[in-house]
Design a protein around this motif. Sequence first.
Motif, PDB file in Angstrom:
ATOM      1  N   ARG A  49       0.844  -1.196   0.000  1.00 24.99           N
ATOM      2  CA  ARG A  49       0.000   0.000   0.000  1.00 24.99           C
ATOM      3  C   ARG A  49       0.876   1.242   0.000  1.00 24.99           C
ATOM      4  O   ARG A  49       1.879   1.307   0.698  1.00 24.99           O
ATOM      5  N   VAL A  51       0.640   5.770  -0.255  1.00 23.04           N
ATOM      6  CA  VAL A  51      -0.183   6.967  -0.186  1.00 23.04           C
ATOM      7  C   VAL A  51       0.282   7.897  -1.303  1.00 23.04           C
ATOM      8  O   VAL A  51       1.481   8.006  -1.586  1.00 23.04           O
ATOM      9  N   VAL A  52      -0.671   8.559  -1.946  1.00 18.85           N
ATOM     10  CA  VAL A  52      -0.370   9.499  -3.025  1.00 18.85           C
ATOM     11  C   VAL A  52       0.066  10.805  -2.384  1.00 18.85           C
ATOM     12  O   VAL A  52      -0.581  11.310  -1.460  1.00 18.85           O
ATOM     13  N   ASP A  55      -1.225  16.095  -6.016  1.00 15.65           N
ATOM     14  CA  ASP A  55      -2.637  16.356  -6.294  1.00 15.65           C
ATOM     15  C   ASP A  55      -2.916  16.188  -7.780  1.00 15.65           C
ATOM     16  O   ASP A  55      -2.213  16.748  -8.619  1.00 15.65           O
ATOM     17  N   ARG A  71      -7.785   7.904 -14.804  1.00 15.96           N
ATOM     18  CA  ARG A  71      -8.355   8.653 -13.684  1.00 15.96           C
ATOM     19  C   ARG A  71      -7.242   9.430 -13.015  1.00 15.96           C
ATOM     20  O   ARG A  71      -6.089   9.301 -13.375  1.00 15.96           O
ATOM     21  N   ARG A  72      -7.590  10.200 -12.006  1.00 15.85           N
ATOM     22  CA  ARG A  72      -6.593  10.959 -11.232  1.00 15.85           C
ATOM     23  C   ARG A  72      -6.714  10.583  -9.760  1.00 15.85           C
ATOM     24  O   ARG A  72      -7.791  10.273  -9.272  1.00 15.85           O
ATOM     25  N   LYS A  73      -5.574  10.615  -9.087  1.00 13.28           N
ATOM     26  CA  LYS A  73      -5.528  10.350  -7.644  1.00 13.28           C
ATOM     27  C   LYS A  73      -5.038  11.611  -6.951  1.00 13.28           C
ATOM     28  O   LYS A  73      -4.281  12.408  -7.526  1.00 13.28           O
ATOM     29  N   TYR A  74      -5.462  11.787  -5.694  1.00 15.42           N
ATOM     30  CA  TYR A  74      -5.166  13.017  -4.970  1.00 15.42           C
ATOM     31  C   TYR A  74      -4.431  12.733  -3.664  1.00 15.42           C
ATOM     32  O   TYR A  74      -4.497  11.621  -3.134  1.00 15.42           O
ATOM     33  N   ARG A  75      -3.751  13.761  -3.179  1.00 11.91           N
ATOM     34  CA  ARG A  75      -2.961  13.661  -1.952  1.00 11.91           C
ATOM     35  C   ARG A  75      -3.773  12.958  -0.853  1.00 11.91           C
ATOM     36  O   ARG A  75      -4.907  13.322  -0.588  1.00 11.91           O
ATOM     37  N   ASP A  77      -4.827   9.816  -1.003  1.00 12.52           N
ATOM     38  CA  ASP A  77      -5.453   8.585  -1.516  1.00 12.52           C
ATOM     39  C   ASP A  77      -4.496   7.422  -1.301  1.00 12.52           C
ATOM     40  O   ASP A  77      -3.276   7.570  -1.375  1.00 12.52           O
ATOM     41  N   ILE A  78      -5.060   6.248  -1.052  1.00 13.42           N
ATOM     42  CA  ILE A  78      -4.271   5.030  -0.872  1.00 13.42           C
ATOM     43  C   ILE A  78      -4.403   4.194  -2.135  1.00 13.42           C
ATOM     44  O   ILE A  78      -5.509   4.009  -2.652  1.00 13.42           O
ATOM     45  N   VAL A  79      -3.282   3.702  -2.632  1.00 16.79           N
ATOM     46  CA  VAL A  79      -3.290   2.813  -3.793  1.00 16.79           C
ATOM     47  C   VAL A  79      -2.530   1.537  -3.433  1.00 16.79           C
ATOM     48  O   VAL A  79      -1.676   1.533  -2.554  1.00 16.79           O
TER      49      VAL A  79
END
Length: 115
Positions: A49, A51-52, A55, A71-75, A77-79
Motif C-alpha cells: 500500500r 499513499v499518493v 494532487d 483517472r486521477r488520484k489526490y494527496r 489517496d491510498i493505492v
Amino acid sequence: MKRHLLTATRVFLVGVTLASTVLVAGTAQAAPGASGSAVEAPAICTDHRYVVTGDGVAVRTAPGLSATILRRKYRGDIVVVPCVPIQHADGYEWVAVRLGTGGIGWMARIYLQRL
C-alpha cells in the motif's frame, strides 16, 4: 532477535553439478559449498500500500506521459501496488497500481510513498 532463513534447493544443470540457493530477506545467495553458477531465485513478492503525495496525479493505461489517463488520484489517496516490475519512460519510474475494476493502471513513482 532470531532470524529465520528460507532455504530453497533448486537443481541447475551446470555441466553435471548441482547448485543450492538460499533466500535471505528476499534476495538469493549461493549456499556455502554450492558449486556451479547459481541463478538468482525470484524474490517473494506481495502487494504493498502506498499513499499518493501529489494532487491530481494521473493513472495511465501504460507507463509514459503519452498514455491515456484513466483517472486521477489526490494527496492522501491510498493505492495498492502489485508485484509488477517498475518501468522507465519519459524520465520517470512507473509503477503499476490496482484499479477498482480489477485491472491495473500506471503512476509515476515520484508521487507515491510506501505505508
